[in-house]
Structure formats: C-alpha cells, structure tokens
Enzyme design. Structure first.
Site, mmCIF file in Angstrom:
data_model
loop_
_atom_site.group_PDB
_atom_site.id
_atom_site.type_symbol
_atom_site.label_atom_id
_atom_site.label_comp_id
_atom_site.label_asym_id
_atom_site.label_seq_id
_atom_site.Cartn_x
_atom_site.Cartn_y
_atom_site.Cartn_z
ATOM 1 N N HIS A 156 -9.817 5.877 1.763
ATOM 2 C CA HIS A 156 -11.182 5.367 1.850
ATOM 3 C C HIS A 156 -11.561 4.924 3.266
ATOM 4 O O HIS A 156 -10.703 4.650 4.105
ATOM 5 C CB HIS A 156 -11.391 4.193 0.880
ATOM 6 C CG HIS A 156 -10.339 3.126 1.007
ATOM 7 N ND1 HIS A 156 -9.203 3.105 0.228
ATOM 8 C CD2 HIS A 156 -10.237 2.044 1.825
ATOM 9 C CE1 HIS A 156 -8.462 2.060 0.554
ATOM 10 N NE2 HIS A 156 -9.069 1.406 1.525
ATOM 11 N N CYS A 216 0.851 -1.197 0.000
ATOM 12 C CA CYS A 216 0.000 0.000 0.000
ATOM 13 C C CYS A 216 0.886 1.247 0.000
ATOM 14 O O CYS A 216 0.807 2.067 -0.909
ATOM 15 C CB CYS A 216 -0.930 -0.016 1.205
ATOM 16 S SG CYS A 216 -2.118 -1.370 1.154
#
Length: 283
Positions: free
Chosen positions: A221, A160
C-alpha cells in the site's frame, strides 16, 4: 529496480482505497506482490530513484539477529527505525507490559531468538537454522517465524515481514520471505535490502553459496499523504545502474554477528541515486 517501480505503478493505477484503523489514514492498496533478488550474481536491489539509507536497513536486520528489544540498542547499531513505535505509539505507551522508555516488547528478534515455550523456557529458532544449514541439513522446516499471536499484546507492533524460510539444494541456499503488510514508499526499500542481505549473510556463515531470495508481500500500500510524492516525483525519475553489496569475509559465524560485527563490515560500491524524498511516516 524495475520490479519495485512496477509495483509502485501498479498500486497507483490499480489500487483500492482502504481505511487503516491503526493509523487513521487511507491507503491505496493491492493484494499480492512477488519480488525476486538474485543474490548469487550480486544484483543488489537498492532503490536509485531516491536516496536509500541501506545502512539503517542492515542495522535493523542485525538487531533482529541479536534479538534486541530496545530502541536504544538499535540506535547504537545505527538506526532510529524503532524510536517512534517504541515511544510515540499511544496504545503501547499505555500498555502494562511496556518496561519503560525505548522498550519494544516481544517483537521480531525476541521471537526469533527466544520464542516462549508453553511448558517454560525458550526456543532459539535462528540458532537451530544456522546449526542445521552448517551441517548441510534442510528438514523442510528451516523457518524463522516472528508471528506469535499469543504475545501480540506484549509488543509495540505486530511483525510486518514475519517469516523467513531457508532451503538448501546441494550447496546453494535459498530464502522465501513473507510480509503481511508493506508501506511501499517508506518500508519496501528497507525490506528488499534486508531480504537480500539476510540470504547473503546466512550463506556466508553456514558455508553455502547464495542463490535467489523470494519476497512475497500480501498487502502492499501507499498512504494517501505519500501518493503525490510517489506518483508525481519518484515515478517520474529514471532508474540508475544498480550497485553491488559486499560483506566482510571475516564474518564466519552467528557468534560473530552477535558480538563484534558493525556497519563497517558491510559496504556498497557504485551507488548512484536521485535526491532523497521525505515520505510521511505513519505510527
């Protein structure tokens, strides 16, 4: 802390619902967020609107620095963050490259310390960066890159936060970290700590002064099963005074980080926080 809360509120107010194929859940999503951490003045970006387990974040970073590829090694350092992805990810459990229980494959620190060369052998990216910075060299390419599409099939999870670019101006060290995807309620409090600590520890072992760390997130998110807790609980709380972060001054080299350093060599002073919030985790 304010920039963290501002991002959370922005997602709640402006986010767009996106279906996530990997987890089978919807995410409220915004694109592009830029956070800045003032390491020079020890403004430690630790979340105070809920309890943040900063030691686990530091342990994970230490595991990356050591090039670990096994969740058991991360547990020994003091974090269980890789247990689920190593052992509960169906796609990885059925992957022929998985070597057994707790194996993570060629992810994160493996790429950072042993990037495979096409003609054989490996590149130790981190060693090169540390050696250059120690000598006062910045070739504009002091980049630690975990993102290797040619080996995604050999690991349990794509990175990530995938790039850390170090830069020198005189004797001051800066860091630009890039993150493709961020589970903001669960992951960002970890990632903020790691970006800050990575600059602080790299400055210390290379004999430089820490400057600012710049943290770019592309896809930020909140999962739908996290939204209520974020909107109705965490964002209703007042932030508290930021703590300060400290590193054992006896840590002087990459070899120290690879061998004897433990979580006892890092400490936080003045950490006041609200009660913990148990956000759901999506594998």
């Amino acid at each position: 802390m304010k920039q963290y809360l501002d991002l959370c509120q922005r997602i709640v107010d402006q986010g767009v619902w996106v279906e996530n194929e990997r987890t089978g859940k919807r995410c409220l999503t915004v694109i592009n967020a830029d956070l800045t951490y003032d390491v020079a003045n020890n403004q430690f970006p630790l979340v105070t609107t809920r309890k943040s387990f900063w030691k686990a974040a530091v342990a994970e970073l230490l595991g990356y620095i050591r090039g670990y590829d096994n969740a058991e090694d991360f547990r020994k350092l003091g974090t269980k963050t890789w247990d689920a992805n190593a052992n509960l990810n169906d796609a990885w459990l059925n992957n022929p490259y998985r070597k057994g229980e707790d194996d993570m494959g060629r992810v994160y620190g493996v790429q950072g310390r042993a990037w495979a060369k096409p003609d054989g052998g490996h590149i130790d990216q981190l060693r090169k960066i540390v050696d250059d910075l120690t000598r006062g060299v910045d070739d504009r390419g002091e980049i630690l890159n975990f993102y290797n599409p040619g080996e995604f099939h050999m690991g349990c999870l794509r990175p990530c936060m995938y790039s850390h670019h170090f830069s020198l101006l005189d004797d001051t060290l800066y860091l630009n970290s890039t993150q493709r995807s961020c589970d903001v309620p669960l992951g960002l409090n970890f990632n903020m700590v790691q970006v800050y600590v990575f600059l602080a520890i790299m400055a210390q072992i290379t004999g430089k002064k820490p400057g600012q760390a710049f943290h770019k997130i592309v896809n930020a998110h909140i999962y739908e099963d996290q939204l209520e807790l974020m909107r109705d609980v965490q964002l209703k709380r007042e932030p508290l005074q930021a703590p300060t972060f400290h590193i054992n001054p006896e840590i002087k080299s990459l070899e120290d980080l690879e061998t004897w350093v433990t979580l006892d060599d890092f400490w936080v002073e003045g950490y006041e926080h609200h009660d913990p919030i148990r956000y759901p985790f999506s594998v």
